[in-house]
Design an enzyme around this catalytic site. Structure first.
Site, PDB file in Angstrom:
ATOM      1  N   GLU A 104       4.113  -7.159   8.158  1.00  0.00           N
ATOM      2  CA  GLU A 104       5.055  -6.016   8.123  1.00  0.00           C
ATOM      3  C   GLU A 104       5.852  -5.989   6.820  1.00  0.00           C
ATOM      4  OE1 GLU A 104       6.699  -4.243  11.496  1.00  0.00           O
ATOM      5  OE2 GLU A 104       5.225  -5.154  12.829  1.00  0.00           O
TER       6      GLU A 104
HETATM    7  N1  CAA Z   1      11.593   5.868   5.055  1.00  0.00           N
HETATM    8  C1  CAA Z   1      11.270   7.127   4.648  1.00  0.00           C
HETATM    9  N2  CAA Z   1      10.617   7.378   3.494  1.00  0.00           N
HETATM   10  C2  CAA Z   1      10.270   6.316   2.734  1.00  0.00           C
HETATM   11  C3  CAA Z   1      10.572   4.983   3.089  1.00  0.00           C
HETATM   12  C4  CAA Z   1      11.250   4.785   4.311  1.00  0.00           C
HETATM   13  N3  CAA Z   1      11.566   3.554   4.727  1.00  0.00           N
HETATM   14  N4  CAA Z   1      10.105   4.162   2.139  1.00  0.00           N
HETATM   15  C5  CAA Z   1       9.539   4.940   1.206  1.00  0.00           C
HETATM   16  N5  CAA Z   1       9.646   6.239   1.568  1.00  0.00           N
HETATM   17  C6  CAA Z   1       9.193   7.418   0.822  1.00  0.00           C
HETATM   18  C7  CAA Z   1       9.950   7.542  -0.505  1.00  0.00           C
HETATM   19  O1  CAA Z   1      11.167   8.224  -0.331  1.00  0.00           O
HETATM   20  C8  CAA Z   1       8.966   8.328  -1.342  1.00  0.00           C
HETATM   21  O2  CAA Z   1       9.008   9.681  -0.957  1.00  0.00           O
HETATM   22  P1  CAA Z   1       9.015  10.897  -2.048  1.00  0.00           P
HETATM   23  O3  CAA Z   1       7.742  10.828  -2.806  1.00  0.00           O
HETATM   24  O4  CAA Z   1       9.120  12.112  -1.188  1.00  0.00           O
HETATM   25  O5  CAA Z   1      10.202  10.645  -2.920  1.00  0.00           O
HETATM   26  C9  CAA Z   1       7.613   7.783  -0.867  1.00  0.00           C
HETATM   27  O6  CAA Z   1       7.830   7.254   0.449  1.00  0.00           O
HETATM   28  C10 CAA Z   1       7.053   6.707  -1.760  1.00  0.00           C
HETATM   29  O7  CAA Z   1       8.022   5.677  -1.849  1.00  0.00           O
HETATM   30  P2  CAA Z   1       7.949   4.512  -2.938  1.00  0.00           P
HETATM   31  O8  CAA Z   1       7.802   5.133  -4.290  1.00  0.00           O
HETATM   32  O9  CAA Z   1       9.079   3.603  -2.686  1.00  0.00           O
HETATM   33  O10 CAA Z   1       6.557   3.857  -2.537  1.00  0.00           O
HETATM   34  P3  CAA Z   1       5.807   2.597  -3.125  1.00  0.00           P
HETATM   35  O11 CAA Z   1       4.382   2.949  -3.273  1.00  0.00           O
HETATM   36  O12 CAA Z   1       6.547   2.056  -4.305  1.00  0.00           O
HETATM   37  O13 CAA Z   1       5.871   1.524  -1.917  1.00  0.00           O
HETATM   38  C11 CAA Z   1       6.802  -0.085  -0.418  1.00  0.00           C
HETATM   39  C12 CAA Z   1       6.992   1.178  -1.254  1.00  0.00           C
HETATM   40  C13 CAA Z   1       8.122  -0.284   0.284  1.00  0.00           C
HETATM   41  C14 CAA Z   1       6.477  -1.304  -1.280  1.00  0.00           C
HETATM   42  C15 CAA Z   1       5.670   0.144   0.603  1.00  0.00           C
HETATM   43  O14 CAA Z   1       4.411   0.269  -0.001  1.00  0.00           O
HETATM   44  C16 CAA Z   1       5.601  -0.984   1.630  1.00  0.00           C
HETATM   45  O15 CAA Z   1       6.356  -0.991   2.596  1.00  0.00           O
HETATM   46  N6  CAA Z   1       4.665  -1.978   1.429  1.00  0.00           N
HETATM   47  C17 CAA Z   1       4.464  -3.019   2.420  1.00  0.00           C
HETATM   48  C18 CAA Z   1       3.395  -2.622   3.382  1.00  0.00           C
HETATM   49  C19 CAA Z   1       3.645  -3.170   4.742  1.00  0.00           C
HETATM   50  O16 CAA Z   1       4.770  -3.469   5.144  1.00  0.00           O
HETATM   51  N7  CAA Z   1       2.585  -3.291   5.539  1.00  0.00           N
HETATM   52  C20 CAA Z   1       2.735  -3.699   6.883  1.00  0.00           C
HETATM   53  C21 CAA Z   1       1.484  -3.429   7.653  1.00  0.00           C
HETATM   54  S1  CAA Z   1       1.758  -3.540   9.397  1.00  0.00           S
HETATM   55  C22 CAA Z   1       1.763  -5.147   9.818  1.00  0.00           C
HETATM   56  O17 CAA Z   1       1.813  -6.027   9.004  1.00  0.00           O
HETATM   57  C23 CAA Z   1       1.672  -5.353  11.319  1.00  0.00           C
HETATM   58  C24 CAA Z   1       2.196  -6.548  11.924  1.00  0.00           C
HETATM   59  O18 CAA Z   1       2.897  -7.297  11.326  1.00  0.00           O
HETATM   60  C25 CAA Z   1       2.005  -6.811  13.331  1.00  0.00           C
HETATM   61  P1  FAD Z   2      -0.626  -8.869  -1.380  1.00  0.00           P
HETATM   62  O1  FAD Z   2      -0.036  -7.515  -1.327  1.00  0.00           O
HETATM   63  O2  FAD Z   2      -1.872  -9.049  -2.166  1.00  0.00           O
HETATM   64  O3  FAD Z   2       0.473  -9.883  -1.902  1.00  0.00           O
HETATM   65  C1  FAD Z   2       0.164 -11.186  -2.388  1.00  0.00           C
HETATM   66  C2  FAD Z   2       1.466 -11.824  -2.854  1.00  0.00           C
HETATM   67  O4  FAD Z   2       2.036 -11.048  -3.932  1.00  0.00           O
HETATM   68  C3  FAD Z   2       2.542 -11.893  -1.769  1.00  0.00           C
HETATM   69  O5  FAD Z   2       3.291 -13.075  -1.906  1.00  0.00           O
HETATM   70  C4  FAD Z   2       3.406 -10.695  -2.082  1.00  0.00           C
HETATM   71  O6  FAD Z   2       4.723 -10.828  -1.600  1.00  0.00           O
HETATM   72  C5  FAD Z   2       3.367 -10.678  -3.602  1.00  0.00           C
HETATM   73  N1  FAD Z   2       3.648  -9.336  -4.138  1.00  0.00           N
HETATM   74  C6  FAD Z   2       2.881  -8.207  -4.081  1.00  0.00           C
HETATM   75  N2  FAD Z   2       3.501  -7.176  -4.652  1.00  0.00           N
HETATM   76  C7  FAD Z   2       4.698  -7.627  -5.086  1.00  0.00           C
HETATM   77  C8  FAD Z   2       5.806  -7.045  -5.761  1.00  0.00           C
HETATM   78  N3  FAD Z   2       5.820  -5.753  -6.090  1.00  0.00           N
HETATM   79  N4  FAD Z   2       6.877  -7.825  -6.045  1.00  0.00           N
HETATM   80  C9  FAD Z   2       6.879  -9.132  -5.703  1.00  0.00           C
HETATM   81  N5  FAD Z   2       5.873  -9.752  -5.077  1.00  0.00           N
HETATM   82  C10 FAD Z   2       4.796  -9.000  -4.765  1.00  0.00           C
HETATM   83  N6  FAD Z   2      -1.513  -4.757   8.562  1.00  0.00           N
HETATM   84  C11 FAD Z   2      -1.614  -3.627   9.307  1.00  0.00           C
HETATM   85  O7  FAD Z   2      -1.719  -2.528   8.771  1.00  0.00           O
HETATM   86  N7  FAD Z   2      -1.587  -3.706  10.671  1.00  0.00           N
HETATM   87  C12 FAD Z   2      -1.467  -4.867  11.344  1.00  0.00           C
HETATM   88  O8  FAD Z   2      -1.419  -4.875  12.579  1.00  0.00           O
HETATM   89  C13 FAD Z   2      -1.380  -6.074  10.583  1.00  0.00           C
HETATM   90  N8  FAD Z   2      -1.289  -7.285  11.200  1.00  0.00           N
HETATM   91  C14 FAD Z   2      -1.408  -8.431  10.460  1.00  0.00           C
HETATM   92  C15 FAD Z   2      -1.559  -9.667  11.104  1.00  0.00           C
HETATM   93  C16 FAD Z   2      -1.750 -10.817  10.353  1.00  0.00           C
HETATM   94  C17 FAD Z   2      -1.937 -12.120  11.050  1.00  0.00           C
HETATM   95  C18 FAD Z   2      -1.764 -10.748   8.935  1.00  0.00           C
HETATM   96  C19 FAD Z   2      -1.980 -11.992   8.085  1.00  0.00           C
HETATM   97  C20 FAD Z   2      -1.582  -9.552   8.303  1.00  0.00           C
HETATM   98  C21 FAD Z   2      -1.417  -8.373   9.053  1.00  0.00           C
HETATM   99  N9  FAD Z   2      -1.328  -7.131   8.416  1.00  0.00           N
HETATM  100  C22 FAD Z   2      -1.400  -5.969   9.170  1.00  0.00           C
HETATM  101  C23 FAD Z   2      -1.351  -7.037   6.963  1.00  0.00           C
HETATM  102  C24 FAD Z   2      -0.050  -7.458   6.316  1.00  0.00           C
HETATM  103  O9  FAD Z   2       0.930  -6.467   6.470  1.00  0.00           O
HETATM  104  C25 FAD Z   2      -0.337  -7.747   4.835  1.00  0.00           C
HETATM  105  O10 FAD Z   2      -1.044  -8.977   4.799  1.00  0.00           O
HETATM  106  C26 FAD Z   2       0.919  -7.824   3.997  1.00  0.00           C
HETATM  107  O11 FAD Z   2       1.541  -6.571   3.934  1.00  0.00           O
HETATM  108  C27 FAD Z   2       0.646  -8.352   2.587  1.00  0.00           C
HETATM  109  O12 FAD Z   2      -0.455  -7.741   1.993  1.00  0.00           O
HETATM  110  P2  FAD Z   2      -1.607  -8.644   1.288  1.00  0.00           P
HETATM  111  O13 FAD Z   2      -2.001  -9.662   2.314  1.00  0.00           O
HETATM  112  O14 FAD Z   2      -2.648  -7.753   0.777  1.00  0.00           O
HETATM  113  O15 FAD Z   2      -0.868  -9.401   0.127  1.00  0.00           O
END
Ligand code: CAA
Ligand code: FAD
Length: 380
Positions: A363
């Site tokens: 997340e």
């Molecule tokens: N609420 C509303 N809008 C948002 C927002 C938020 N929290 N965050 C960004 N936006 C909007 C911005 O306002 C912007 O909108 P406009 O173009 O209209 O201005 C747009 O989204 C793009 O924003 P950024 O330029 O900030 O986007 P970015 O490409 O630089 O990325 C980021 C931002 C926060 C790094 C995002 O890519 C991110 O959250 N990355 C992490 C991904 C992640 O958390 N993955 C989780 C997968 S789920 C998982 O892992 C499941 C599990 O654990 C069980």
């Molecule tokens: P990368 O993005 O390649 O990052 C590698 C390293 O670089 C990390 O240490 C990161 O913090 C660092 N890094 C990258 N960008 C930056 C930056 N701009 N500044 C500083 N440091 C940076 N995803 C879903 O969509 N749905 C799910 O249900 C889900 N469940 C998951 C369950 C498990 C067990 C795991 C392992 C992952 C899951 N994920 C899910 C994906 C998870 O959200 C990603 O693994 C996570 O967001 C990181 O992406 P990545 O693994 O590609 O790492």
């Protein structure tokens, strides 16, 4: 300011604690060892109403608040972090966006099944080349008459393979970065939607993490959540709340580790006295307990803000960051308190330590939480 939980919240905590003790803990180590997901546990959570905690009764929920929800994830994770994340992904990541952005038909059709536990949910954002940089995803959804055709793959999907309803993000406009992302509700069994590799993991091993594959997968336009191009906003606002669910998971793992460490420190004798009587051990326990209280306050505060319709994105990123880092510190120290025994599978603390690590990664990694918080602090 009132820090006291309501009678309903206390009752829910007791109910989940009793359930976790009786139905979740007994098989936690075995499920971890065998990497086995148990749908029966999810079905029992459904019977107790846990699968629909925050949703109105008209959609099959129990109409409680988000504080009750994080308490449930905390109590489950205290004994089994895999069960905690099963519920967190189901509620925060799949049900929440449908409740928030779905039209009436989507809520009746999908949210009700999720809330009652008839269906299990999942959220598919990440791809092999798009983790932290979620907007760089390559899965595409091409309009074809009244349908969209999905092609591409998603990785790391929690509840993957066992879930029935998937919220899938794909590009309807490949040239536009985040503005080209749309969200689709895709059901298991849809033609062209299959499951790939199941990950072998360090921790949360009874929570399946699986690849999703889309090959000319036809999804009716009625299954689009929001409008074309709304997907990235839906994904980000979903994570705002989801991150607090992971904070609750981390908090539960940390509390479970402290409970075990305190119990052991009082019983284990060396040099003719319980090891707890050494300041070197009791100071560790004191630091662990203090970290846990701080994590709990941040987590409950973010949930309270959401329940009261106030902004909570920053607090949620903070709670996930703090609780995840604290859980890692605390579980490492818990193993230390157990000495050599902590390094074996005879005690649960090694599992807690393995489970804690993921809370700093998914997340949004904790580096990404810092990025989110930093951007909020410095935005014009
Ligand atoms: N609420 C509303 N809008 C948002 C927002 C938020 N929290 N965050 C960004 N936006 C909007 C911005 O306002 C912007 O909108 P406009 O173009 O209209 O201005 C747009 O989204 C793009 O924003 P950024 O330029 O900030 O986007 P970015 O490409 O630089 O990325 C980021 C931002 C926060 C790094 C995002 O890519 C991110 O959250 N990355 C992490 C991904 C992640 O958390 N993955 C989780 C997968 S789920 C998982 O892992 C499941 C599990 O654990 C069980
Ligand atoms: P990368 O993005 O390649 O990052 C590698 C390293 O670089 C990390 O240490 C990161 O913090 C660092 N890094 C990258 N960008 C930056 C930056 N701009 N500044 C500083 N440091 C940076 N995803 C879903 O969509 N749905 C799910 O249900 C889900 N469940 C998951 C369950 C498990 C067990 C795991 C392992 C992952 C899951 N994920 C899910 C994906 C998870 O959200 C990603 O693994 C996570 O967001 C990181 O992406 P990545 O693994 O590609 O790492």
């Amino acid at each position: 300011m009132n820090f006291q939980l309501s009678d309903e919240q206390e009752m829910l905590r007791k109910m989940v604690r009793d359930f976790a003790k009786k139905d979740v803990e007994p098989t936690a180590a075995e499920r971890d060892e065998e990497e086995r997901f148990d749908r029966g546990i999810f079905n029992k959570m459904a019977e107790l109403g846990l699968t629909g905690i925050p949703w109105p009764e008209e959609y099959g929920g129990i109409g409680a608040d988000y504080v009750s929800y994080v308490i449930a994830v905390e109590e489950l994770s205290r004994l089994c972090a895999s069960t905690g994340v099963t519920l967190s992904a189901h509620i925060s990541l799949c049900s929440w966006p449908i409740f928030t952005y779905g039209n009436e038909e989507q809520k009746k059709n999908f949210l009700t099944r999720l809330a009652t536990g008839e269906a299990l949910g999942a959220y598919a954002l990440s791809e092999p080349g798009a983790g932290s940089d979620a907007a760089s995803m390559r899965t595409v959804a091409k309009k074809d008459g009244d349908d969209y055709i999905l092609n591409g793959s998603k990785v790391w999907i929690t509840n993957g393979g066992v879930a029935d309803i998937y919220l899938v993000f794909a590009k309807t406009d490949v040239d536009a970065k985040h503005k080209g992302v749309s969200a689709f509700i895709v059901e298991k069994g849809t033609e062209g939607f299959t499951f790939g590799k199941k990950e072998k993991k360090l921790g949360i091993r009874s929570s399946p993490t699986t690849e999703l594959i889309f090959e000319n997968c036809r999804v009716p336009k009625e299954n689009m959540l929001g409008a074309e191009g709304d997907g990235f906003k839906i994904a980000m606002t979903t994570l705002d709340g989801g991150r607090n669910g992971i904070a609750a998971q981390a908090l539960g793992i940390a509390q479970g580790a402290l409970d075990a460490a305190v119990g052991y420190a009082k019983e284990r004798e060396q040099f003719g006295k319980p090891i707890a009587h050494n300041q070197g051990i009791s100071f560790k326990l004191a630091d662990m307990a203090t970290d846990i209280e701080a994590a709990r306050l941040l987590t409950y505060q973010a949930a309270w803000l959401e329940s009261n319709g106030l902004p909570y994105g920053k607090q949620s990123a903070m709670s996930k960051l703090f609780a995840g880092d604290a859980a890692m510190r605390i579980t490492v120290e818990a193993v230390q308190v157990f000495g050599g025994y902590g390094y074996t599978k005879d005690y649960p603390v090694e599992r807690y330590m393995r489970d804690a690590k993921i809370t700093q990664i998914y997340e949004g990694t904790n580096e990404i939480q810092r990025l989110v918080i930093g951007r909020m602090l410095t935005k014009p």
